[in-house]
Design a protein around this motif. Sequence first.
Motif, PDB file in Angstrom:
ATOM      1  N   ARG A   1       0.826  -1.209   0.000  1.00 53.23           N
ATOM      2  CA  ARG A   1       0.000   0.000   0.000  1.00 53.23           C
ATOM      3  C   ARG A   1       0.867   1.268   0.000  1.00 53.23           C
ATOM      4  O   ARG A   1       0.524   2.260  -0.655  1.00 53.23           O
ATOM      5  N   LYS A   2       1.993   1.222   0.725  1.00 52.14           N
ATOM      6  CA  LYS A   2       2.885   2.372   0.745  1.00 52.14           C
ATOM      7  C   LYS A   2       3.478   2.633  -0.638  1.00 52.14           C
ATOM      8  O   LYS A   2       3.531   3.781  -1.109  1.00 52.14           O
ATOM      9  N   ILE A   3       3.905   1.553  -1.305  1.00 50.41           N
ATOM     10  CA  ILE A   3       4.483   1.701  -2.645  1.00 50.41           C
ATOM     11  C   ILE A   3       3.440   2.232  -3.623  1.00 50.41           C
ATOM     12  O   ILE A   3       3.718   3.108  -4.447  1.00 50.41           O
ATOM     13  N   VAL A   4       2.219   1.702  -3.534  1.00 50.11           N
ATOM     14  CA  VAL A   4       1.152   2.159  -4.423  1.00 50.11           C
ATOM     15  C   VAL A   4       0.844   3.633  -4.177  1.00 50.11           C
ATOM     16  O   VAL A   4       0.630   4.406  -5.118  1.00 50.11           O
TER      17      VAL A   4
ATOM     18  N   GLU B   1       2.876   5.955  -3.036  1.00 49.25           N
ATOM     19  CA  GLU B   1       3.961   6.758  -3.596  1.00 49.25           C
ATOM     20  C   GLU B   1       3.843   6.851  -5.111  1.00 49.25           C
ATOM     21  O   GLU B   1       4.098   7.908  -5.709  1.00 49.25           O
ATOM     22  N   THR B   2       3.459   5.741  -5.742  1.00 46.01           N
ATOM     23  CA  THR B   2       3.276   5.744  -7.196  1.00 46.01           C
ATOM     24  C   THR B   2       2.134   6.658  -7.599  1.00 46.01           C
ATOM     25  O   THR B   2       2.236   7.426  -8.565  1.00 46.01           O
ATOM     26  N   ASP B   3       1.021   6.582  -6.862  1.00 48.10           N
ATOM     27  CA  ASP B   3      -0.123   7.440  -7.153  1.00 48.10           C
ATOM     28  C   ASP B   3       0.257   8.917  -7.016  1.00 48.10           C
ATOM     29  O   ASP B   3      -0.195   9.763  -7.806  1.00 48.10           O
ATOM     30  N   ASN B   4       1.060   9.227  -6.020  1.00 44.98           N
ATOM     31  CA  ASN B   4       1.487  10.613  -5.820  1.00 44.98           C
ATOM     32  C   ASN B   4       2.283  11.122  -7.023  1.00 44.98           C
ATOM     33  O   ASN B   4       2.117  12.271  -7.454  1.00 44.98           O
ATOM     34  N   ILE B   5       3.138  10.255  -7.569  1.00 47.77           N
ATOM     35  CA  ILE B   5       3.916  10.625  -8.753  1.00 47.77           C
ATOM     36  C   ILE B   5       2.984  10.883  -9.928  1.00 47.77           C
ATOM     37  O   ILE B   5       3.156  11.845 -10.697  1.00 47.77           O
ATOM     38  N   TYR B   6       1.953  10.011 -10.089  1.00 44.99           N
ATOM     39  CA  TYR B   6       0.997  10.198 -11.184  1.00 44.99           C
ATOM     40  C   TYR B   6       0.246  11.521 -11.034  1.00 44.99           C
ATOM     41  O   TYR B   6       0.027  12.240 -12.015  1.00 44.99           O
ATOM     42  N   ILE B   7      -0.166  11.853  -9.799  1.00 39.61           N
ATOM     43  CA  ILE B   7      -0.906  13.098  -9.567  1.00 39.61           C
ATOM     44  C   ILE B   7      -0.014  14.317  -9.817  1.00 39.61           C
ATOM     45  O   ILE B   7      -0.432  15.296 -10.456  1.00 39.61           O
ATOM     46  N   MET B   8       1.232  14.258  -9.337  1.00 38.78           N
ATOM     47  CA  MET B   8       2.154  15.380  -9.505  1.00 38.78           C
ATOM     48  C   MET B   8       2.461  15.632 -10.975  1.00 38.78           C
ATOM     49  O   MET B   8       2.724  16.765 -11.379  1.00 38.78           O
TER      50      MET B   8
ATOM     51  N   VAL C   1      -7.817   8.634  -8.389  1.00 37.44           N
ATOM     52  CA  VAL C   1      -7.050   7.813  -7.455  1.00 37.44           C
ATOM     53  C   VAL C   1      -7.898   7.450  -6.241  1.00 37.44           C
ATOM     54  O   VAL C   1      -7.898   6.299  -5.771  1.00 37.44           O
ATOM     55  N   ARG C   2      -8.650   8.448  -5.722  1.00 36.07           N
ATOM     56  CA  ARG C   2      -9.488   8.185  -4.552  1.00 36.07           C
ATOM     57  C   ARG C   2     -10.546   7.125  -4.862  1.00 36.07           C
ATOM     58  O   ARG C   2     -10.785   6.217  -4.068  1.00 36.07           O
ATOM     59  N   ASP C   3     -11.187   7.226  -6.027  1.00 38.52           N
ATOM     60  CA  ASP C   3     -12.209   6.244  -6.389  1.00 38.52           C
ATOM     61  C   ASP C   3     -11.606   4.854  -6.550  1.00 38.52           C
ATOM     62  O   ASP C   3     -12.208   3.852  -6.178  1.00 38.52           O
ATOM     63  N   THR C   4     -10.411   4.812  -7.122  1.00 47.21           N
ATOM     64  CA  THR C   4      -9.775   3.514  -7.372  1.00 47.21           C
ATOM     65  C   THR C   4      -9.292   2.865  -6.085  1.00 47.21           C
ATOM     66  O   THR C   4      -9.489   1.666  -5.863  1.00 47.21           O
ATOM     67  N   ARG C   5      -8.655   3.657  -5.201  1.00 41.32           N
ATOM     68  CA  ARG C   5      -8.020   3.072  -4.024  1.00 41.32           C
ATOM     69  C   ARG C   5      -8.952   2.925  -2.840  1.00 41.32           C
ATOM     70  O   ARG C   5      -8.786   1.996  -2.036  1.00 41.32           O
ATOM     71  N   PHE C   6      -9.915   3.815  -2.722  1.00 41.01           N
ATOM     72  CA  PHE C   6     -10.733   3.813  -1.515  1.00 41.01           C
ATOM     73  C   PHE C   6     -12.227   3.697  -1.794  1.00 41.01           C
ATOM     74  O   PHE C   6     -13.045   3.808  -0.890  1.00 41.01           O
ATOM     75  N   GLY C   7     -12.579   3.482  -3.065  1.00 40.35           N
ATOM     76  CA  GLY C   7     -13.976   3.249  -3.393  1.00 40.35           C
ATOM     77  C   GLY C   7     -14.365   1.826  -3.034  1.00 40.35           C
ATOM     78  O   GLY C   7     -13.676   1.112  -2.299  1.00 40.35           O
TER      79      GLY C   7
ATOM     80  N   GLY D   1     -11.364  -1.355  -3.983  1.00 34.23           N
ATOM     81  CA  GLY D   1     -10.099  -0.764  -3.594  1.00 34.23           C
ATOM     82  C   GLY D   1      -8.920  -1.677  -3.807  1.00 34.23           C
ATOM     83  O   GLY D   1      -8.992  -2.692  -4.480  1.00 34.23           O
ATOM     84  N   LEU D   2      -7.808  -1.307  -3.169  1.00 38.46           N
ATOM     85  CA  LEU D   2      -6.549  -2.008  -3.359  1.00 38.46           C
ATOM     86  C   LEU D   2      -6.613  -3.463  -2.956  1.00 38.46           C
ATOM     87  O   LEU D   2      -5.993  -4.322  -3.569  1.00 38.46           O
ATOM     88  N   GLU D   3      -7.421  -3.761  -1.907  1.00 38.51           N
ATOM     89  CA  GLU D   3      -7.423  -5.125  -1.415  1.00 38.51           C
ATOM     90  C   GLU D   3      -7.863  -6.126  -2.477  1.00 38.51           C
ATOM     91  O   GLU D   3      -7.522  -7.296  -2.429  1.00 38.51           O
ATOM     92  N   GLU D   4      -8.623  -5.679  -3.487  1.00 41.60           N
ATOM     93  CA  GLU D   4      -9.089  -6.594  -4.518  1.00 41.60           C
ATOM     94  C   GLU D   4      -7.958  -7.049  -5.428  1.00 41.60           C
ATOM     95  O   GLU D   4      -8.122  -8.001  -6.179  1.00 41.60           O
ATOM     96  N   THR D   5      -6.805  -6.365  -5.380  1.00 43.78           N
ATOM     97  CA  THR D   5      -5.710  -6.713  -6.278  1.00 43.78           C
ATOM     98  C   THR D   5      -4.679  -7.607  -5.615  1.00 43.78           C
ATOM     99  O   THR D   5      -3.709  -7.975  -6.246  1.00 43.78           O
ATOM    100  N   LEU D   6      -4.885  -7.958  -4.366  1.00 45.98           N
ATOM    101  CA  LEU D   6      -3.860  -8.704  -3.642  1.00 45.98           C
ATOM    102  C   LEU D   6      -4.115 -10.200  -3.614  1.00 45.98           C
ATOM    103  O   LEU D   6      -3.372 -10.944  -3.014  1.00 45.98           O
ATOM    104  N   ALA D   7      -5.186 -10.652  -4.222  1.00 42.03           N
ATOM    105  CA  ALA D   7      -5.462 -12.087  -4.292  1.00 42.03           C
ATOM    106  C   ALA D   7      -5.052 -12.599  -5.657  1.00 42.03           C
ATOM    107  O   ALA D   7      -5.093 -11.873  -6.642  1.00 42.03           O
ATOM    108  N   PHE D   8      -4.685 -13.863  -5.720  1.00 43.06           N
ATOM    109  CA  PHE D   8      -4.188 -14.455  -6.966  1.00 43.06           C
ATOM    110  C   PHE D   8      -4.962 -15.726  -7.258  1.00 43.06           C
ATOM    111  O   PHE D   8      -5.042 -16.613  -6.442  1.00 43.06           O
ATOM    112  N   SER D   9      -5.547 -15.814  -8.440  1.00 46.64           N
ATOM    113  CA  SER D   9      -6.340 -16.994  -8.792  1.00 46.64           C
ATOM    114  C   SER D   9      -5.728 -17.774  -9.938  1.00 46.64           C
ATOM    115  O   SER D   9      -6.236 -18.822 -10.305  1.00 46.64           O
TER     116      SER D   9
END
Length: 443
Positions: free
Chosen positions: A380-383, A385-392, A401-407, A410-418
Amino acid sequence: MTTNIERAKQMRNDFMQGNGKGSEKDPLTRQTPSHRRVLSRQELKELYASNMIVQNIINIPAEDMTRNWFTLKMEDEDLKNAIMQKLRDLGAKEAFQDMRHFERLTGDGLISLGVTQSSPVELDKKIEYDKLKRLDYIHAFSGHKIEDMVTNKDVFSSAYGKVEHYKLPKTEGSDREKRVHESRLLHDQTRKLEDETKGQPLLEPLYDILTVMDTSLWSVGQILHDFTFKTYSSKDIEDMNQEQRRELGMLMDFMFRTEALAIIGEDESLTKQSTNVGGIKELLDYGWEMLSGATRMPKSVIKGQEAGTITGAQYDVMNYYSRIAAMQENEMKPQLEKLIRIVLWCEDEVGGRIDPESIDWEIQFNPLWEVDSKTDAEIRKIVAETDNIYIMNSVLMSDEVRDTRFGRYGLEETLAFSGDEAAQRRMAEEVYGKYKESRDEDG
C-alpha cells in the motif's frame, strides 16, 4: 561368525546400495544413474505411512488444489446454487482432493460415476447422456484398483493415447473380467512413460533423495546422542581383559550420565569432549534443496507452512501457488466440467435435463493465497507513492485515485491471486466502469 557390530556396520555401509546402485565391493564409486527403481504397492504404502515428509509431499498440493474450491459463473442463480448444492451432496471437493492424492501416490487417481439411467446400465458401454436420470454417488480410488487400461495405439487417430476401457479385478463369485468404459470414470494422470498405460508414482524418482533425507535424520540423531561424551584415563585399564573393560565402561557410562560427581584416583583423569558438527548445516541444506527442486515445492511448504499466507520475500511460494493454479486450470478443470455436464444432463437433478451447450457457464477457481499484514502495508505504501507521482505529473487526477483506491473496489481486490490475472483485471475494469457510471448518473 558375524557379530552384531559387524552386522550394524553392514546395514549402514551404503544407504543407496538397497536401490541397486552399487556392487558389494565398491558400492559408492560404481553407482549408475540410469537404474530405475520400481516401487511395489506395499512399498509405496509403507513409505507413505512411515514418513511425515512424504505425506506432506503427497497431501499438500492435493489440499491446495481444492482448498478454496471454485465459483460457478452463470446467469441463472437458482441453477448455479442447485449445481453447487449437488456437488456438496456428492462430496465432490473431498473426492477431487482424494483423486489428486492417489494420483501423486500411485500414479493414477480415479473417480467412479454412479449413475441411474432410463435404460439398463452397462459399464462397458458409453454413457448415454440423453437417458441419464440421476448421479447417485462418486467414489475416489487409486490406480491399484485397476488391473489394466486399454488405450488407443493408432498414432493417426484423433484419440491416440487415450484410454478406451478400464479392466477391473474380477468380483467375488464371478469369473468374468469387468470392463468399464472411460466415460464412466474421471481419470487423473500427469506422469506417464510412453508405452506404459499406468502413471508413474511420484515417490519412484524421489526415492534416492528420500533415502538421503532418511539417512540424514538417522545421522543427526546419532550426533545428538553422542554430542557430548567423557573420556576416562587410567593406567589400570591396561591390565584389564576385554570383559572387565566392558563392565567398567557400562558402569561408568551409567554413573557419569546420572551422577554429577565423579570420584577418581590421583593418576586418573576425566575430560569432557564435544562432537564437531562443522559443515553439517550445508550438507542438510543440500538435501533439502534437492528435495525441494525434485518435488517443485518450496522447503517452507514441504515443512508445513500455513496454507494461503505468504510474505513479500517468498517468491518461491508465489511461484508454487502459480503452479498450483496452472494445475487447476489444465488438469482439474476438465474433470470438473465433465462432472457438471453429467449433472446437467440428468433428468431428475437441478430442475430437469439441460443441454450443457445451451447455456453459458464457466468455472473460476477462487484465489489461492493472500499476503500477510506487513507485506500488505508495504504494498500500500508503494502504491501510494506511485499514485502521488501520477498526480504530480498530471497522469491521474486525485478524484480518480481516490475512487480507485478507496472506493468500493479498492486495493485489497488486487492482492489475491487466482491464476488468471488477465481475466480478473478485465472483470474488475468492467465492474468498476459500471460502478463509476452509476455514480455519475446519481451525481
